[in-house]
Motif scaffolding. Structure first.
Motif, PDB file in Angstrom:
ATOM      1  N   LEU A   1      17.826 156.794  69.565  1.00 32.01           N
ATOM      2  CA  LEU A   1      18.837 156.039  70.784  1.00 32.01           C
ATOM      3  C   LEU A   1      18.800 157.226  71.849  1.00 32.01           C
ATOM      4  O   LEU A   1      18.368 157.726  72.775  1.00 32.01           O
ATOM      5  N   GLY A   2      19.288 158.195  70.606  1.00 32.86           N
ATOM      6  CA  GLY A   2      19.286 159.784  72.356  1.00 32.86           C
ATOM      7  C   GLY A   2      17.772 160.555  71.861  1.00 32.86           C
ATOM      8  O   GLY A   2      17.837 161.635  73.216  1.00 32.86           O
ATOM      9  N   ILE A   3      17.298 160.443  71.167  1.00 28.79           N
ATOM     10  CA  ILE A   3      16.091 160.913  71.325  1.00 28.79           C
ATOM     11  C   ILE A   3      14.789 160.102  72.300  1.00 28.79           C
ATOM     12  O   ILE A   3      14.529 160.793  73.896  1.00 28.79           O
TER      13      ILE A   3
ATOM     14  N   PHE B   1      13.624 162.036  76.074  1.00 22.54           N
ATOM     15  CA  PHE B   1      12.892 162.153  77.047  1.00 22.54           C
ATOM     16  C   PHE B   1      13.178 161.092  77.507  1.00 22.54           C
ATOM     17  O   PHE B   1      11.919 161.553  79.045  1.00 22.54           O
ATOM     18  N   ALA B   2      13.546 159.914  78.287  1.00 20.45           N
ATOM     19  CA  ALA B   2      13.215 159.761  79.230  1.00 20.45           C
ATOM     20  C   ALA B   2      13.494 159.941  80.596  1.00 20.45           C
ATOM     21  O   ALA B   2      13.571 160.069  81.709  1.00 20.45           O
TER      22      ALA B   2
ATOM     23  N   SER C   1      15.243 152.869  78.774  1.00 25.65           N
ATOM     24  CA  SER C   1      15.808 154.405  78.136  1.00 25.65           C
ATOM     25  C   SER C   1      17.049 153.089  77.971  1.00 25.65           C
ATOM     26  O   SER C   1      18.030 152.893  78.615  1.00 25.65           O
ATOM     27  N   PRO C   2      18.188 153.709  76.675  1.00 26.35           N
ATOM     28  CA  PRO C   2      18.988 153.648  76.381  1.00 26.35           C
ATOM     29  C   PRO C   2      19.970 153.082  77.793  1.00 26.35           C
ATOM     30  O   PRO C   2      20.678 152.172  77.670  1.00 26.35           O
ATOM     31  N   SER C   3      19.766 154.165  78.559  1.00 20.97           N
ATOM     32  CA  SER C   3      20.945 153.824  79.527  1.00 20.97           C
ATOM     33  C   SER C   3      20.699 152.653  80.636  1.00 20.97           C
ATOM     34  O   SER C   3      21.496 151.860  81.105  1.00 20.97           O
TER      35      SER C   3
END
Ligand code: ATP
Ligand code: MG
Lengths: 270, 251
Positions: A37-39, A43-44, A56-58
């Motif tokens: 998730l962090g990567i 990246f996004a 993206s996760p957020s």
């Protein structure tokens, strides 16, 4: 026999190691999730990948929040869940009953064999137009899709389980003077509970495939609908958010059945 | 002596899609009440088939089988069948396993259950009544299987190589236990076996069958001293009988 004895040193060492191993596996699982998730997020954020295409996760979290507050998301979740559960119950119930019937009568089994083979190899999605014409473009069609996809697997899995019952155990019951119904009740049904549980596990997956596929085809509501809609208007955030929820729901349903399995095993041991 | 079981000119032909197999042809013998009879013969000669016939699980092609004069196989309820493997149900504990014949026969009386439990007690398995079969050793499981055949109080016991799934050490002691149980319950028993020593050490009367189709080849009555199979094995007569029967089987 369960005996309470003091644990030896080696045993304690072994148990501790087991605990450590288990802990480290859980830790690594969570770590992997966070890392991925962090990567993705990083990246996004930095423009290495285009969040418009990858989301993206957020953004997913934000979308989810929005969906729940403004867009009646629970309604969509409820619809899909309802279709899946009803399709599942019918597929499993009817499938089990049909399998019993096929076990009971060799004749019926042999007559129906080719039909089941054909139904099994037929890609059920090809029946889409027919189903829509018959059941309309609503929940009923989707439930039927979930049902038809689930039932064949349910029948075949259960029937194999019934037929795998030890012939000598049947012989034994017959030597007690048991009739066919008693053989069914005392041996075939309890003896095939492990098969029933694996059948339930497979059928949960099948029901989800059926309901989402059905929603792709016809619906105006539900998670599958949101995914298709999101794809059409290029809202990847919506697609991703719905997929995440789908993952969570499918897992929950699987866990429910795995818990049922544990309850049965525990019940047996008491 | 009272005849309990009698076979008269019994023949059985199995029909299969490919072939017909005559497993038994004109087989006749009888068994007296209280006797322990062994049937031995080359493998595949039709021993299991004989027991299935007696149990009424299959009907003879020709001939007639009667137990206490009763010729109708459907009324043959007073017998117990014990198979090669114990066939205990893994999902039932020991107690519920031995109640199984009662459940099937619809016997609900308390005394029948009490009788079953008392058999467990008598043969040292009472403490395991709440255990599951996979928690017992092979020998114990076989004893449970025997008790299960005894709970419906059958007159005639049919034992189809009941020890062959056990290792040779366990086999001797379980053989001894089973013999004692059968004798103390005063049952008539027919044992099918490959094992000549087993047959000699356990039986009052031994029937040797020919190769398929099975007929009676000869009958032996080894009246060896000793009150248990292990004792009988120690007797000097034992090896004499062994040789006799071995010869009979191998000519
Ligand atoms: N249900 C059946 N259908 C067709 N043939 C059978 C059937 N059961 C047994 N047979 C055949 O009948 C013959 C006798 O079988 P049976 O099982 O009675 O022999 P057995 O003496 O018990 O053999 P074993 O020593 O292996 O236990 C065998 O040749 C077997 O192939
Ligand atoms: Mg046999």
């Amino acid at each position: 026999m369960k005996k309470l004895t003091a644990y030896s040193k080696e045993r304690i060492k072994y148990l501790n190691k087991r605990k450590r191993d288990k802990f480290s596996i859980i830790f690594l699982r969570i770590f992997l999730l966070i890392a991925l998730l962090g990567i993705w997020e990083l990246f996004a954020e930095n423009g290495i990948i285009d969040p418009f295409i990858t989301s993206s996760p957020s953004r997913i979290v934000k979308t989810l929040k929005n969906l729940f507050i403004n867009d009646n998301f629970t309604y969509h979740i409820g619809i899909t869940l309802y279709e899946t559960v009803v399709g599942f119950i019918f597929a499993v119930g009817v499938g089990y009953t049909v399998a019993l019937l096929l076990w009971w009568s060799d004749k019926i089994r042999k007559v129906l064999e080719p039909y089941i083979v054909v139904l099994n190899s037929l890609p059920k999605i090809a029946l889409g137009p027919i189903i829509i014409i018959w059941f309309g473009s609503g929940e009923k069609s989707i439930i039927f899709m979930a049902f038809i996809i689930g039932i064949i697997v349910a029948i075949m899995t259960m029937l194999n389980g019934f037929l795998a019952i030890d012939k000598n155990k049947i012989l034994l019951l017959r030597s007690f003077g048991a009739n066919k119904f008693q053989i069914l009740l005392k041996l075939v049904i309890p003896g095939s509970i492990p098969t029933l549980i694996s059948m339930l596990k497979i059928s949960v997956g099948m029901a989800w495939i059926g309901s989402i596929m059905g929603e792709y085809l016809v619906s105006r509501a539900g998670l599958g609908y949101l995914i298709v809609y999101g794809g059409q208007v290029f809202k990847l955030d919506l697609v991703m958010a719905s997929t995440v929820v789908l993952c969570v729901l499918a897992t929950l349903m699987y866990v429910l059945i795995a818990t049922l399995e544990k309850v049965i095993i525990k019940y047996k041991n008491e | 002596m009272e005849k309990l079981l009698e076979l008269k000119d019994v023949s059985l032909t199995y029909q299969t899609p490919k072939d017909e197999i005559t497993a038994i042809k004109n087989l006749s013998f009888y068994c007296n009440k209280g006797d322990f009879m062994s049937i031995i013969g080359p493998s595949g000669c039709g021993k299991t088939t004989v027991l299935s016939l007696i149990a009424g699980l299959i009907s003879p092609t020709f001939g007639e089988i009667s137990i206490s004069g009763e010729k109708n196989p459907l009324k043959r309820e007073n017998l117990g069948y014990m198979l090669q493997k114990d066939e205990l149900f893994a999902w039932r504990n020991i107690e519920r396993n031995i109640f199984l014949p009662l459940e099937i026969k619809g016997i609900k009386s308390k005394s029948a259950k009490e009788n079953a439990i008392s058999l467990l007690k008598k043969y040292g398995l009472y403490d395991f009544r709440k255990n599951y079969p996979d928690e017992l050793s092979g020998g114990m499981r076989q004893r449970v299987a025997l008790i299960r055949t005894l709970v419906s109080n059958p007159e005639l016991l049919l034992l189809d190589e009941p020890f062959s799934a056990l290792d040779s050490q366990t086999r001797l002691s379980v053989c001894d236990d089973v013999y004692k149980i059968i004798k103390s319950e005063q049952k008539t028993a027919i044992l099918v076996t490959h094992d000549i020593s087993e047959a000699i050490s356990m039986s009052d009367i031994i029937i040797v069958l020919t190769a398929r189709p099975a007929k009676v080849k000869s009958i032996f009555i080894p009246n060896i001293e000793g009150d248990s199979p292990i004792r009988k094995r120690e007797s000097p007569d034992f090896s004499i009988w062994f040789e006799k029967i071995w010869r009979e089987l191998h000519v």
